[in-house]
Design an enzyme around this catalytic site. Structure first.
Site, mmCIF file in Angstrom:
data_model
loop_
_atom_site.group_PDB
_atom_site.id
_atom_site.type_symbol
_atom_site.label_atom_id
_atom_site.label_comp_id
_atom_site.label_asym_id
_atom_site.label_seq_id
_atom_site.Cartn_x
_atom_site.Cartn_y
_atom_site.Cartn_z
ATOM 1 N N ASN A 193 23.135 32.061 35.368
ATOM 2 C CA ASN A 193 21.719 31.915 35.022
ATOM 3 C C ASN A 193 21.435 30.417 34.957
ATOM 4 O O ASN A 193 21.785 29.766 33.982
ATOM 5 C CB ASN A 193 21.441 32.582 33.668
ATOM 6 C CG ASN A 193 20.022 32.344 33.187
ATOM 7 O OD1 ASN A 193 19.163 31.893 33.955
ATOM 8 N ND2 ASN A 193 19.770 32.628 31.920
ATOM 9 N N LYS A 202 18.711 28.943 34.658
ATOM 10 C CA LYS A 202 17.545 28.613 33.827
ATOM 11 C C LYS A 202 16.641 27.622 34.583
ATOM 12 O O LYS A 202 16.567 27.687 35.804
ATOM 13 C CB LYS A 202 17.994 28.077 32.467
ATOM 14 C CG LYS A 202 19.031 28.981 31.805
ATOM 15 C CD LYS A 202 19.249 28.676 30.365
ATOM 16 C CE LYS A 202 20.380 29.553 29.852
ATOM 17 N NZ LYS A 202 20.530 29.511 28.414
ATOM 18 N N HIS A 234 15.811 38.142 28.872
ATOM 19 C CA HIS A 234 16.645 37.070 28.325
ATOM 20 C C HIS A 234 16.055 36.619 26.986
ATOM 21 O O HIS A 234 14.833 36.592 26.819
ATOM 22 C CB HIS A 234 16.709 35.899 29.307
ATOM 23 C CG HIS A 234 17.746 34.894 28.926
ATOM 24 N ND1 HIS A 234 17.532 33.965 27.947
ATOM 25 C CD2 HIS A 234 19.013 34.706 29.358
ATOM 26 C CE1 HIS A 234 18.628 33.228 27.794
ATOM 27 N NE2 HIS A 234 19.539 33.663 28.640
ATOM 28 N N GLU A 275 15.560 33.845 25.737
ATOM 29 C CA GLU A 275 14.582 32.739 25.825
ATOM 30 C C GLU A 275 13.212 33.267 26.245
ATOM 31 O O GLU A 275 12.180 32.768 25.780
ATOM 32 C CB GLU A 275 15.118 31.661 26.790
ATOM 33 C CG GLU A 275 16.292 30.919 26.174
ATOM 34 C CD GLU A 275 17.315 30.381 27.157
ATOM 35 O OE1 GLU A 275 17.014 30.266 28.356
ATOM 36 O OE2 GLU A 275 18.440 30.083 26.702
ATOM 37 N N GLU A 318 24.017 39.591 24.931
ATOM 38 C CA GLU A 318 24.048 38.148 24.686
ATOM 39 C C GLU A 318 23.646 37.880 23.237
ATOM 40 O O GLU A 318 22.449 37.852 22.921
ATOM 41 C CB GLU A 318 23.063 37.438 25.603
ATOM 42 C CG GLU A 318 23.350 37.627 27.071
ATOM 43 C CD GLU A 318 22.818 36.465 27.885
ATOM 44 O OE1 GLU A 318 23.628 35.778 28.506
ATOM 45 O OE2 GLU A 318 21.595 36.223 27.863
ATOM 46 N N GLY A 348 24.205 28.888 24.568
ATOM 47 C CA GLY A 348 24.019 27.437 24.665
ATOM 48 C C GLY A 348 24.455 26.685 23.415
ATOM 49 O O GLY A 348 24.161 25.501 23.272
ATOM 50 N N SER A 405 27.957 31.153 25.776
ATOM 51 C CA SER A 405 28.990 30.107 25.802
ATOM 52 C C SER A 405 30.300 30.594 26.421
ATOM 53 O O SER A 405 31.386 30.219 25.966
ATOM 54 C CB SER A 405 29.224 29.550 24.390
ATOM 55 O OG SER A 405 28.031 28.969 23.902
HETATM 56 C C1 PEP Z 1 22.518 32.526 28.991
HETATM 57 O O1 PEP Z 1 21.551 31.801 28.887
HETATM 58 O O2 PEP Z 1 22.379 33.655 29.492
HETATM 59 C C2 PEP Z 1 23.804 32.032 28.517
HETATM 60 C C3 PEP Z 1 24.755 32.910 28.314
HETATM 61 O O3 PEP Z 1 23.914 30.673 28.314
HETATM 62 P P1 PEP Z 1 25.250 29.859 27.960
HETATM 63 O O4 PEP Z 1 26.353 30.398 28.847
HETATM 64 O O5 PEP Z 1 24.913 28.441 28.266
HETATM 65 O O6 PEP Z 1 25.539 30.110 26.510
#
Ligand code: PEP
Length: 251
Positions: A9, A11, A96, A98, A168, A174, A214
């Site tokens: 992803n 973003k 997601h 966000e 998630e 992040g 992460s």
């Molecule tokens: C995400 O935004 O779907 C995500 C898992 O981000 P990160 O791997 O940076 O934590």
């Protein structure tokens, strides 16, 4: 058997040129090292057609990160599922955290988006997950169950069979904090049981449930070793081809 998937992803990162370069790098690495899982790149809308044209579709799938909850018409700035389909992309990331937190996406809106994605023969990668306060209050099971029920449980078993889920935990996205392999397995097993209660064991066992938060080359192997973790949705570590490949190589 269900498919293992590692999906990036990106973003809101990468100009068109940078994105095409990254996609080509991933493509070249995978040509030289055949992956043992499905690999997907979730790019901004403007990259989709160019990335889909450049990569080997046998090796790399392409995903939008969102789509509109309307079919077409006077919705300035929106991109429909049909438009995504016309780029050659095959997947759409939906829900997601966000999008939920910054753009007010509710389960009701996500229900509409899911229907449009499926109607356009695209695969939703549907994100669910709790925020830190919900985890600390022990509400994470209820939160993910409600997200699934309200946005997806109107689907027939046949249509649900086309959905990929991504668990998630928002506190891990992040932040550098990862769910432990035990935490991931516990909630993935709960999610699969929730699906089994609604659609039966066969559909539940066929559904890919990805972990996101992460995930990186150093922890992917132990996360993916869990029986109910079928891969990952990867944010930060998908922005460098080597790191992304380090995660893919965990399978
Ligand atoms: C995400 O935004 O779907 C995500 C898992 O981000 P990160 O791997 O940076 O934590």
């Amino acid at each position: 058997m269900r498919q293992n998937i590692v999906a990036g992803n990106w973003k809101m990162n990468n100009t068109l040129e940078e994105g095409v370069t990254l996609a080509n790098e991933v493509n070249e690495i995978l040509k030289a090292n055949k992956p043992n899982c499905k690999v997907v790149l979730g790019t901004p809308f403007i990259h989709l057609a160019e990335v889909a044209k450049n990569v080997d579709c046998e090796l790399v799938g392409v995903a939008a990160q969102n789509c509109a909850d309307k079919v077409s018409g006077a919705y300035t700035g929106e991109t429909s599922a049909a438009m995504v389909k016309s780029t050659g992309a095959q997947y759409v990331i939906l829900g997601h955290s966000e999008r939920r937190a910054y753009y007010g996406e509710t389960n009701a809106i996500l229900k509409e988006k899911t229907d449009l994605v499926l109607a356009n023969e695209l695969t939703p990668i549907f994100c669910i997950g709790e925020v830190l306060e919900e985890r600390e209050a022990g509400k994470h099971f209820d939160v993910v169950k409600e997200q699934i029920e309200e946005a997806l449980f109107h689907l027939s078993a046949e249509d649900f069979g086309k959905v990929v889920l991504a668990y998630e935990p928002v506190w891990a996205i992040g932040t550098g904090k990862t769910a432990s392999p035990e935490q991931a397995q516990e909630i993935h097993a709960f999610i699969r049981q929730t699906l089994a209660n609604k659609y039966g064991a066969e559909v539940a066992n066929e559904t890919s449930i990805l972990y996101g938060g992460s995930c990186k080359p150093s922890n992917a192997k132990e996360l993916f070793a869990n029986p109910d973790v079928d891969g990952g949705l990867i944010g930060g570590a998908s922005l460098k081809a080597e790191d992304f490949h380090g995660i893919i190589a965990a399978f």
